[in-house]
Write an enzyme that holds these catalytic residues in place. Structure first.
Site, PDB file in Angstrom:
ATOM      1  N   HIS A 187      35.131  21.745  29.502  1.00 55.71           N
ATOM      2  CA  HIS A 187      35.702  21.643  30.854  1.00 55.71           C
ATOM      3  C   HIS A 187      35.004  20.665  31.808  1.00 55.71           C
ATOM      4  O   HIS A 187      35.583  20.282  32.810  1.00 55.71           O
ATOM      5  CB  HIS A 187      35.804  23.029  31.481  1.00 55.71           C
ATOM      6  CG  HIS A 187      36.789  23.915  30.781  1.00 55.71           C
ATOM      7  ND1 HIS A 187      38.128  23.622  30.702  1.00 55.71           N
ATOM      8  CD2 HIS A 187      36.624  25.082  30.103  1.00 55.71           C
ATOM      9  CE1 HIS A 187      38.752  24.580  30.026  1.00 55.71           C
ATOM     10  NE2 HIS A 187      37.865  25.477  29.642  1.00 55.71           N
ATOM     11  N   HIS A 228      43.195  48.974  56.499  1.00 52.28           N
ATOM     12  CA  HIS A 228      43.158  47.503  56.623  1.00 52.28           C
ATOM     13  C   HIS A 228      44.364  46.924  57.367  1.00 52.28           C
ATOM     14  O   HIS A 228      44.445  45.704  57.537  1.00 52.28           O
ATOM     15  CB  HIS A 228      43.080  46.853  55.242  1.00 52.28           C
ATOM     16  CG  HIS A 228      41.806  47.166  54.500  1.00 52.28           C
ATOM     17  ND1 HIS A 228      40.591  46.684  54.891  1.00 52.28           N
ATOM     18  CD2 HIS A 228      41.572  47.905  53.384  1.00 52.28           C
ATOM     19  CE1 HIS A 228      39.652  47.105  54.049  1.00 52.28           C
ATOM     20  NE2 HIS A 228      40.226  47.857  53.124  1.00 52.28           N
ATOM     21  N   CYS A 280      38.681  31.961  25.878  1.00 50.10           N
ATOM     22  CA  CYS A 280      37.866  30.766  25.649  1.00 50.10           C
ATOM     23  C   CYS A 280      36.689  31.067  24.728  1.00 50.10           C
ATOM     24  O   CYS A 280      36.339  30.238  23.890  1.00 50.10           O
ATOM     25  CB  CYS A 280      37.414  30.161  26.974  1.00 50.10           C
ATOM     26  SG  CYS A 280      38.756  29.269  27.802  1.00 50.10           S
TER      27      CYS A 280
HETATM   28  C1  HEC Z   1      37.003  24.403  22.857  1.00 51.16           C
HETATM   29  C2  HEC Z   1      37.205  24.086  24.246  1.00 51.16           C
HETATM   30  C3  HEC Z   1      36.975  25.184  25.268  1.00 51.16           C
HETATM   31  C4  HEC Z   1      35.808  25.812  25.565  1.00 51.16           C
HETATM   32  C5  HEC Z   1      34.454  25.662  24.898  1.00 51.16           C
HETATM   33  C6  HEC Z   1      36.092  26.654  26.696  1.00 51.16           C
HETATM   34  N1  HEC Z   1      37.393  26.542  27.066  1.00 51.16           N
HETATM   35 FE1  HEC Z   1      38.217  27.249  28.761  1.00 51.16          FE
HETATM   36  N2  HEC Z   1      40.014  26.518  28.182  1.00 51.16           N
HETATM   37  C7  HEC Z   1      40.252  25.815  27.031  1.00 51.16           C
HETATM   38  C8  HEC Z   1      41.675  25.565  26.915  1.00 51.16           C
HETATM   39  C9  HEC Z   1      42.364  24.850  25.771  1.00 51.16           C
HETATM   40  C10 HEC Z   1      42.268  26.138  28.051  1.00 51.16           C
HETATM   41  C11 HEC Z   1      43.757  26.147  28.435  1.00 51.16           C
HETATM   42  C12 HEC Z   1      44.134  24.810  29.000  1.00 51.16           C
HETATM   43  C13 HEC Z   1      43.284  24.445  30.176  1.00 51.16           C
HETATM   44  O1  HEC Z   1      43.519  24.907  31.308  1.00 51.16           O
HETATM   45  O2  HEC Z   1      42.271  23.719  29.958  1.00 51.16           O
HETATM   46  C14 HEC Z   1      41.193  26.699  28.849  1.00 51.16           C
HETATM   47  C15 HEC Z   1      41.371  27.283  30.084  1.00 51.16           C
HETATM   48  C16 HEC Z   1      40.355  27.771  30.876  1.00 51.16           C
HETATM   49  C17 HEC Z   1      40.532  28.279  32.220  1.00 51.16           C
HETATM   50  C18 HEC Z   1      41.844  28.378  32.977  1.00 51.16           C
HETATM   51  C19 HEC Z   1      42.094  27.153  33.826  1.00 51.16           C
HETATM   52  C20 HEC Z   1      43.418  27.194  34.533  1.00 51.16           C
HETATM   53  O3  HEC Z   1      43.542  26.475  35.531  1.00 51.16           O
HETATM   54  O4  HEC Z   1      44.320  27.923  34.113  1.00 51.16           O
HETATM   55  C21 HEC Z   1      39.303  28.689  32.644  1.00 51.16           C
HETATM   56  C22 HEC Z   1      38.976  29.318  33.982  1.00 51.16           C
HETATM   57  C23 HEC Z   1      38.368  28.433  31.573  1.00 51.16           C
HETATM   58  N3  HEC Z   1      39.045  27.859  30.515  1.00 51.16           N
HETATM   59  C24 HEC Z   1      37.022  28.743  31.605  1.00 51.16           C
HETATM   60  C25 HEC Z   1      36.165  28.585  30.513  1.00 51.16           C
HETATM   61  C26 HEC Z   1      34.817  29.094  30.487  1.00 51.16           C
HETATM   62  C27 HEC Z   1      34.132  29.818  31.630  1.00 51.16           C
HETATM   63  C28 HEC Z   1      34.304  28.764  29.273  1.00 51.16           C
HETATM   64  C29 HEC Z   1      32.973  29.133  28.680  1.00 51.16           C
HETATM   65  C30 HEC Z   1      32.767  30.554  28.491  1.00 51.16           C
HETATM   66  C31 HEC Z   1      35.329  28.024  28.556  1.00 51.16           C
HETATM   67  N4  HEC Z   1      36.451  27.966  29.329  1.00 51.16           N
HETATM   68  C32 HEC Z   1      35.159  27.458  27.316  1.00 51.16           C
HETATM   69  C33 HEC Z   1      39.320  25.360  26.158  1.00 51.16           C
HETATM   70  C34 HEC Z   1      37.977  25.679  26.191  1.00 51.16           C
HETATM   71  C1  HEC Z   2      39.555  54.810  54.240  1.00 47.29           C
HETATM   72  C2  HEC Z   2      39.558  53.400  54.528  1.00 47.29           C
HETATM   73  C3  HEC Z   2      39.846  52.416  53.413  1.00 47.29           C
HETATM   74  C4  HEC Z   2      40.872  52.442  52.519  1.00 47.29           C
HETATM   75  C5  HEC Z   2      41.938  53.493  52.323  1.00 47.29           C
HETATM   76  C6  HEC Z   2      40.750  51.213  51.774  1.00 47.29           C
HETATM   77  N1  HEC Z   2      39.699  50.493  52.199  1.00 47.29           N
HETATM   78 FE1  HEC Z   2      39.192  48.615  51.596  1.00 47.29          FE
HETATM   79  N2  HEC Z   2      37.543  48.674  52.794  1.00 47.29           N
HETATM   80  C7  HEC Z   2      37.249  49.678  53.680  1.00 47.29           C
HETATM   81  C8  HEC Z   2      36.010  49.341  54.361  1.00 47.29           C
HETATM   82  C9  HEC Z   2      35.329  50.215  55.402  1.00 47.29           C
HETATM   83  C10 HEC Z   2      35.593  48.095  53.845  1.00 47.29           C
HETATM   84  C11 HEC Z   2      34.363  47.295  54.237  1.00 47.29           C
HETATM   85  C12 HEC Z   2      33.128  48.077  54.123  1.00 47.29           C
HETATM   86  C13 HEC Z   2      32.487  47.959  52.805  1.00 47.29           C
HETATM   87  O1  HEC Z   2      32.091  46.849  52.448  1.00 47.29           O
HETATM   88  O2  HEC Z   2      32.358  48.975  52.107  1.00 47.29           O
HETATM   89  C14 HEC Z   2      36.600  47.700  52.866  1.00 47.29           C
HETATM   90  C15 HEC Z   2      36.568  46.517  52.166  1.00 47.29           C
HETATM   91  C16 HEC Z   2      37.613  46.035  51.378  1.00 47.29           C
HETATM   92  C17 HEC Z   2      37.664  44.727  50.805  1.00 47.29           C
HETATM   93  C18 HEC Z   2      36.604  43.629  50.914  1.00 47.29           C
HETATM   94  C19 HEC Z   2      36.771  42.865  52.195  1.00 47.29           C
HETATM   95  C20 HEC Z   2      35.739  41.781  52.341  1.00 47.29           C
HETATM   96  O3  HEC Z   2      35.755  41.145  53.407  1.00 47.29           O
HETATM   97  O4  HEC Z   2      34.933  41.548  51.434  1.00 47.29           O
HETATM   98  C21 HEC Z   2      38.822  44.631  50.098  1.00 47.29           C
HETATM   99  C22 HEC Z   2      39.334  43.444  49.302  1.00 47.29           C
HETATM  100  C23 HEC Z   2      39.504  45.900  50.249  1.00 47.29           C
HETATM  101  N3  HEC Z   2      38.746  46.711  51.027  1.00 47.29           N
HETATM  102  C24 HEC Z   2      40.727  46.199  49.675  1.00 47.29           C
HETATM  103  C25 HEC Z   2      41.299  47.481  49.726  1.00 47.29           C
HETATM  104  C26 HEC Z   2      42.481  47.842  48.984  1.00 47.29           C
HETATM  105  C27 HEC Z   2      43.294  46.934  48.091  1.00 47.29           C
HETATM  106  C28 HEC Z   2      42.726  49.157  49.281  1.00 47.29           C
HETATM  107  C29 HEC Z   2      43.802  50.059  48.715  1.00 47.29           C
HETATM  108  C30 HEC Z   2      43.798  50.220  47.265  1.00 47.29           C
HETATM  109  C31 HEC Z   2      41.691  49.599  50.201  1.00 47.29           C
HETATM  110  N4  HEC Z   2      40.851  48.561  50.443  1.00 47.29           N
HETATM  111  C32 HEC Z   2      41.632  50.859  50.764  1.00 47.29           C
HETATM  112  C33 HEC Z   2      37.995  50.802  53.922  1.00 47.29           C
HETATM  113  C34 HEC Z   2      39.113  51.190  53.209  1.00 47.29           C
END
Ligand code: HEC
Ligand code: HEC
Length: 293
Positions: A213, A112, A254
């Site tokens: 949210h 890459h 969450c």
């Molecule tokens: C009871 C309320 C509640 C529910 C239900 C809830 N969350 Fe949260 N979530 C929180 C609180 C509290 C935080 C930490 C503070 C914040 O970023 O809102 C949080 C944080 C997050 C964050 C991080 C945001 C950031 O910017 O750091 C994500 C992503 C998230 N929640 C996704 C989800 C998802 C997906 C679900 C459902 C599976 C869910 N939450 C359900 C209360 C809730």
């Molecule tokens: C031998 C070659 C090779 C090595 C080493 C390799 N990659 Fe890749 N990687 C590829 C190829 C080829 C693709 C795209 C083809 C595919 O989708 O499989 C890809 C795709 C990706 C993508 C997705 C790019 C997109 O546009 O969606 C990510 C992220 C990535 N590689 C990260 C890594 C990371 C981090 C490492 C090391 C830990 C790594 N690759 C090592 C060959 C390699």
């Protein structure tokens, strides 16, 4: 009356300019005295600005990054790459990017080259549909695919410093780029499932993700202000846990909050949810690694 006398400005004619300078001093004083809260809304800080959703069927009228709900001091930590502890994982990721591994003795960089160019904008499209595996994959799964398929190396453990480091490094290369996932075509089914999961009530508290949210962001839950639950800063660095938190770990936290059964990290349901969240936050800029409490 001499000419010079005539042209000397009278006191009355000086009033407007005196008033003007008074007002400008008042303005300066206001800027100095303005509470941090108001300063934080400064339009020059794009991370606090509202983003209009592209889709009119969107559940939110305006999108806000989690950054908006942070205190000034936590924002300052995120804003400085020197102060941001998440950058240690970025640096680890950078080292791993260049380190040969597996039986092929290949490094990510061998295929890459410069991540700055090859990985720019990639995270903004994730998760994506993988045509070979015929399923959705997120960034961490993609990285492990490369390790297994191309490097003939063992996959890295879900929350290992190595995988989190590589994820932060690759996602960090999209910082400032607006999130824009693809939800049509083969990704559609995953998107629909993610949307359904987000809106379904669950757990002993019988609350959906949307209840907190979509409907209650900005409100206080104990000591924290609820954000919109956006994913644009992930993996985030948690000051409280003193380590990065990946998005699926946040989902588990969450789920636990409402006493619902969490899924394992990497579970298909969580990848679907990840796609829905990316669509729901489309247009917000990637901030990885963001800083949280
Ligand atoms: C009871 C309320 C509640 C529910 C239900 C809830 N969350 Fe949260 N979530 C929180 C609180 C509290 C935080 C930490 C503070 C914040 O970023 O809102 C949080 C944080 C997050 C964050 C991080 C945001 C950031 O910017 O750091 C994500 C992503 C998230 N929640 C996704 C989800 C998802 C997906 C679900 C459902 C599976 C869910 N939450 C359900 C209360 C809730
Ligand atoms: C031998 C070659 C090779 C090595 C080493 C390799 N990659 Fe890749 N990687 C590829 C190829 C080829 C693709 C795209 C083809 C595919 O989708 O499989 C890809 C795709 C990706 C993508 C997705 C790019 C997109 O546009 O969606 C990510 C992220 C990535 N590689 C990260 C890594 C990371 C981090 C490492 C090391 C830990 C790594 N690759 C090592 C060959 C390699």
């Amino acid at each position: 009356m001499s000419l010079t006398e005539k042209h000397r400005p009278s006191f009355a004619s000086q009033i407007p300019s005196r008033l003007g300078s008074c007002l400008s001093w008042l303005f300066v004083a206001m800027l100095i005295l303005m509470p941090a809260e108001l300063m934080a809304q400064d339009k020059t800080n794009p991370k606090t600005e509202a983003v209009k959703p592209a889709d009119d069927k969107h559940p939110l009228a305006e999108l806000f990054s989690g950054y908006k709900y942070l205190s000034e001091d936590v924002r300052a930590i995120q804003d400085s790459d020197i102060a941001n502890p998440g950058m240690a994982w970025y640096t680890l990721g950078e080292q791993l990017w260049n380190k040969p591994g597996g039986t092929q003795k290949k490094a990510c960089a061998d295929c890459h080259n410069e991540a700055k160019a090859s990985m720019r904008g990639v995270a903004a499209r994730y998760p994506v549909y993988d045509r070979l595996g015929k399923k959705m994959v997120n960034m961490e799964q993609r990285i492990n695919q490369c390790r297994e398929k191309f490097m003939k190396a063992e996959p890295l453990a879900a929350e290992s410093d190595e995988l989190v480091g590589l994820s932060i490094y690759v996602r960090g290369k999209s910082r400032g780029i607006p999130v824009k996932p693809r939800i049509e075509g083969p990704a559609r089914e995953s998107f629909d499932k993610g949307a359904a999961y987000f809106n379904q009530r669950r757990g002993q508290m019988n609350l959906s993700c949307a209840n907190c949210h979509d409907q209650s962001f900005g409100k206080k839950v104990r000591a924290t202000v609820l954000s919109q639950g956006q994913s644009n800063g992930f993996p985030v660095y948690s000051l409280e846990q003193e380590k990065p938190v990946i998005l699926h770990r946040r989902f588990i936290m969450c789920n636990n909050l409402v006493r619902a059964n969490p899924r394992p990290i990497g579970d298909e349901t969580y990848v679907n949810l990840e796609l829905y969240l990316a669509w729901r936050g489309e247009g917000l800029q990637i901030e990885t690694p963001a800083v949280r409490y």
